[in-house]
Design an enzyme around this catalytic site. Structure first.
Site, PDB file in Angstrom:
ATOM      1  N   GLY A 279       0.849  -1.196   0.000  1.00  0.00           N
ATOM      2  CA  GLY A 279       0.000   0.000   0.000  1.00  0.00           C
ATOM      3  C   GLY A 279       0.876   1.235   0.000  1.00  0.00           C
ATOM      4  O   GLY A 279       1.056   1.919  -1.011  1.00  0.00           O
ATOM      5  N   CYS A 348      -8.501  22.255  18.419  1.00  0.00           N
ATOM      6  CA  CYS A 348      -8.321  22.604  19.835  1.00  0.00           C
ATOM      7  C   CYS A 348      -7.800  21.443  20.657  1.00  0.00           C
ATOM      8  O   CYS A 348      -8.491  20.934  21.542  1.00  0.00           O
ATOM      9  CB  CYS A 348      -9.636  23.122  20.379  1.00  0.00           C
ATOM     10  SG  CYS A 348     -10.122  24.593  19.500  1.00  0.00           S
ATOM     11  N   GLU A 349      -6.623  20.984  20.319  1.00  0.00           N
ATOM     12  CA  GLU A 349      -5.956  19.925  21.076  1.00  0.00           C
ATOM     13  C   GLU A 349      -4.470  20.134  20.918  1.00  0.00           C
ATOM     14  O   GLU A 349      -4.002  20.421  19.815  1.00  0.00           O
ATOM     15  CB  GLU A 349      -6.244  18.542  20.477  1.00  0.00           C
ATOM     16  CG  GLU A 349      -7.623  18.061  20.684  1.00  0.00           C
ATOM     17  CD  GLU A 349      -7.754  16.550  20.495  1.00  0.00           C
ATOM     18  OE1 GLU A 349      -6.762  15.824  20.662  1.00  0.00           O
ATOM     19  OE2 GLU A 349      -8.865  16.146  20.170  1.00  0.00           O
TER      20      GLU A 349
END
Ligand code: LLP
Length: 429
Positions: A279, A348-349
């Site tokens: 892949g 927001c992290e």
């Protein structure tokens, strides 16, 4: 090698300027080079052919499942490795014939098994005894016979990130290789299933050939035992996992030709068809995620380059500590003052961090950057967290480009929610 280079001071994908693309489609967006895709597939296939191996390369759809990517590879003769009914439908819709599709995965539902058999795919790779029993019942009820592989777990350490290692006993994948004889004997007895293959996949982003050699050697011994038992094995599916370089310098994954030699040395004498499921190797370095700088924020002790892409668009850095090169689209930027900076998105992290303390040029609002090696496990792992829109995907061929998935719009995003009837304004009891 890839087809992303500076031309007249601006990063290009083949013959298309990334800044022109940004002006046309807006940021952030993924861009894929079809020449790189084709080249990677061809190098891999040629390396196997040079060893005189009879192979079917089943591209692992999970890495990048866009229809245009699948069609590009399908046109070159690739099959598909799928892990859900959705991926199977994508592969079929892209014109990959059912007899080149293999269905892997630890948790196929009875409905997925039935759908796979209805389509007449090449094989299902079975990973547990309850799966074998269910498949037997489903196939028998459909009055058909599923061609299967048992995926064995060789208990080999792939020496990769723990979240993408799959070949140790403690991982959920496959059946203990020591139990292979027993399981194949059972499969031979059961109605509705015919064991024609054996499968193994020990993990992803492997940067060393030794674990492959160890796993394939164990599989070869098992194949010999199964041959002696009279199991009608025609194929060996050796999975994917060959790593790619994510950064210039330190990481040097093995070349396809050296990998192909290991395949030949360990399995070549068995006279079986070899199936492979690469892949990342095919698509990883065929894609960039392009983003615009919102602010270059300099504090007392830290500098943050805040960009308009975020962890919901490319989750690899926060999920696997994945490293992606950060490339200034304007070449001249590389000459400007460099200092250490974190590159972060607007989510927001604190985990919404692409990199920490990277040496980067000065940026201004509106400057473009590109995250390298973002073709695999990029767009497919995106989410709409923070109600951010799924970003577009663009494919380039020479000097042409096509939007192969448009940016989602707010109506589509919000319209997926349905208001419960009792919350409707005109609702009466
Ligand atoms: N075959 C099977 C059965 C697999 O489970 C996988 C990947 C592949 C083939 C393809 O492996 P590849 O050639 O791409 O290494 N999201 C993670 C990678 C997850 C890989 C899962 N299985 C990442 O971004 O690193």
């Amino acid at each position: 090698m890839n087809h992303f280079d500076y031309v007249d001071g601006i990063l290009h994908a083949e013959g298309v300027s990334i800044s022109d693309l940004a002006a046309k489609v807006g940021t952030p967006f993924y861009v894929y080079s079809s020449a790189t895709l084709e080249r990677h597939y061809q190098i891999f296939k040629d390396a196997l052919d040079e060893q005189g191996l009879d192979t079917l390369v089943c591209y692992a759809v999970k890495a990048n499942s866009n229809q245009s990517v699948l069609r590009t590879l399908g046109n070159l003769g690739a099959g598909a490795d799928v892990v859900s009914e959705g991926e199977m439908r994508r592969a079929l819709a892209a014109g990959i014939p059912a007899d080149r599709i293999v269905f892997s995965g630890v948790g196929k539902t009875a409905a997925e098994m039935a759908a796979a058999m209805e389509e007449g795919i090449l094989e299902l790779n079975v990973e547990s005894i309850p799966e074998l029993d269910t498949l037997s019942k489903v196939a028998d009820a459909m009055e058909t016979e599923a061609h299967i592989a048992i995926r064995v777990n060789p208990d080999v350490d792939a020496n990769t990130h723990e979240k993408i290692a799959t070949g140790k006993k403690e991982n959920k994948f496959g059946i203990d290789i020591e139990m292979a004889g027993q399981i194949y004997a059972k499969a031979m007895e059961l109605p509705g299933v015919k064991p024609v293959s054996i499968a193994v996949h020990i993990g992803s982003q492997l940067t060393d050939l030794a674990p492959f050699r160890a796993a394939f050697t164990k599989v070869a011994e098992t194949v010999q035992m199964l041959d002696n038992m009279g199991v009608p094995l025609e194929r060996i599916d050796i999975g994917g996992g060959l790593g790619i370089p994510y950064s210039h310098g330190d990481e040097e994954p093995p070349l396809p030709k050296d990998y192909a030699k290991v395949v030949k040395e360990t399995l070549g004498h068995l006279n079986k068809k070899i199936m492979l499921e690469p892949g990342r190797l095919i698509v990883g370095n065929a894609g960039l995620l392009v983003s615009e700088v919102i602010f270059d924020k300099k504090g007392d002790t830290k500098r943050f380059v805040i960009v308009d892409a975020a962890m919901n668009d490319l989750v690899r850095p926060t999920l696997y500590d994945g490293h992606h090169e950060i490339i200034a689209v304007e070449e001249a930027k590389n000459d400007e003052i460099h200092s250490l900076s974190d590159v972060v998105g607007p989510v927001c992290e604190t985990g919404d961090t692409f990199t920490k303390n990277r040496e980067l040029p000065e940026f201004e609002t509106g400057d473009l950057i590109a995250f390298g090696s973002a073709g695999a496990y990029g767009a497919v792992m995106a989410s709409t967290y923070n109600s951010r829109l799924l970003v577009p995907e663009v494919m380039v061929k020479d000097d042409q480009f096509a939007v192969i998935r448009p940016r989602q719009d707010y109506e589509a995003l919000i319209g997926l929610d349905k208001t419960a009837p009792w919350l409707e304004e005109n609702h009466s009891e």
